[in-house]
Design a protein around this motif. Structure first.
Motif, PDB file in Angstrom:
ATOM      1  N   LYS A   6      -8.232 -29.662 -65.767  1.00 30.28           N
ATOM      2  CA  LYS A   6      -8.318 -28.772 -64.444  1.00 30.28           C
ATOM      3  C   LYS A   6      -9.170 -29.097 -63.350  1.00 30.28           C
ATOM      4  N   GLU A 204      -4.867 -27.456 -58.987  1.00 31.95           N
ATOM      5  CA  GLU A 204      -3.463 -27.148 -59.051  1.00 31.95           C
ATOM      6  C   GLU A 204      -2.626 -27.338 -57.478  1.00 31.95           C
ATOM      7  N   GLU A 207      -1.876 -30.792 -57.116  1.00 30.56           N
ATOM      8  CA  GLU A 207      -0.553 -31.212 -58.008  1.00 30.56           C
ATOM      9  C   GLU A 207       0.551 -30.667 -57.048  1.00 30.56           C
ATOM     10  N   ARG A 208       0.441 -29.559 -56.704  1.00 36.11           N
ATOM     11  CA  ARG A 208       1.319 -28.926 -55.440  1.00 36.11           C
ATOM     12  C   ARG A 208       1.739 -29.835 -54.668  1.00 36.11           C
TER      13      ARG A 208
END
Length: 241
Positions: A6, A204, A207-208
């Motif tokens: 993460k 996150e 990655e988006r």
């Protein structure tokens, strides 16, 4: 997902992930492979030029959409140059005019290009989806979708290197667009890359962003899928009706 997975990528790692997307760039599509090895016939070259013209006229509309959502004056001051590059100004007609010259160089009339009479429905659908994406997304997200420009100088240079020998029937004036974009794309890339690396902070989000870039790559690839069917397989829309 464990804690290590993460953890956000560093700027260097994130940029590496972005650049790794080059393998999906449309330079690797079979249509482009044939085109850059001198294996397309004249109707296929003309079809590509005519369909890409819709993309050229859509680019400043896309960029205006990004600016309409952006409240950062400094960004707008920089980003507006992209619109000027394509729409042109008095004394410098810009990229759209350069593409019209390319059209003439391959034997198309300006009226044919402006009327979009040769535009394939699937190509139009893909480009319209890209413009609508720019209208609906936060400006930073829409801006990052433009990072396919990272890979553009290679494709422009390849055309300049190969086309004169493979397609001697194309008038030299048609290559001005590719020369022009070599310089402009390199300038735009750094600005877009800085925005992207600054905006996407969490893993996150990063990655988006890669899915956003993939969306734009899908747009370009889909355009060539449509052209492959029409000009290589000789199966344009409704060919069997």
């Amino acid at each position: 997902m464990n804690a290590a997975a993460k953890k956000p990528w560093s700027r260097k790692q994130f940029e590496k992930k972005i650049r790794e997307k080059e393998k999906y760039y449309h330079i690797n599509h079979e249509f482009h492979v044939l085109m850059n090895s001198g294996k397309l016939d004249k109707p296929a070259i003309q079809g590509w030029v005519a369909n890409r013209f819709y993309y050229q006229v859509a680019i400043p509309v896309k960029d205006a959409a990004i600016m309409s959502n952006c409240w950062d004056r400094d960004v707008r001051r920089h980003w507006i140059q992209r619109i000027i590059d394509h729409d042109g100004t008095q004394g410098d007609e810009g990229g759209i005019e350069a593409w019209l010259l390319l059209g003439e160089a391959v034997g198309l009339k300006r009226g044919e290009l402006w009327s979009h009479k040769h535009l394939l429905p699937g190509v139009k659908f893909a480009i319209d989806a890209y413009v609508n994406f720019a209208r609906q997304q936060p400006w930073e997200v829409a801006a990052s979708s433009s990072l396919t420009e990272l890979f553009a100088p290679t494709i422009h240079q390849r055309r300049l290197d190969n086309w004169p020998q493979y397609y001697p029937w194309i008038d030299e004036k048609g290559y001005n667009y590719f020369r022009k974009r070599l310089k402009e794309a390199r300038r735009d890339v750094q600005h877009g890359l800085d925005i992207t690396l600054d905006y996407y902070k969490t893993r996150e989000q990063q990655e988006r962003m890669l899915t956003v870039l993939q969306f734009k790559l899908d747009v370009l690839w889909t355009m060539l899928d449509c052209m492959w069917m029409a000009y290589i397989e000789k199966k344009p829309p409704y060919h069997n009706c």
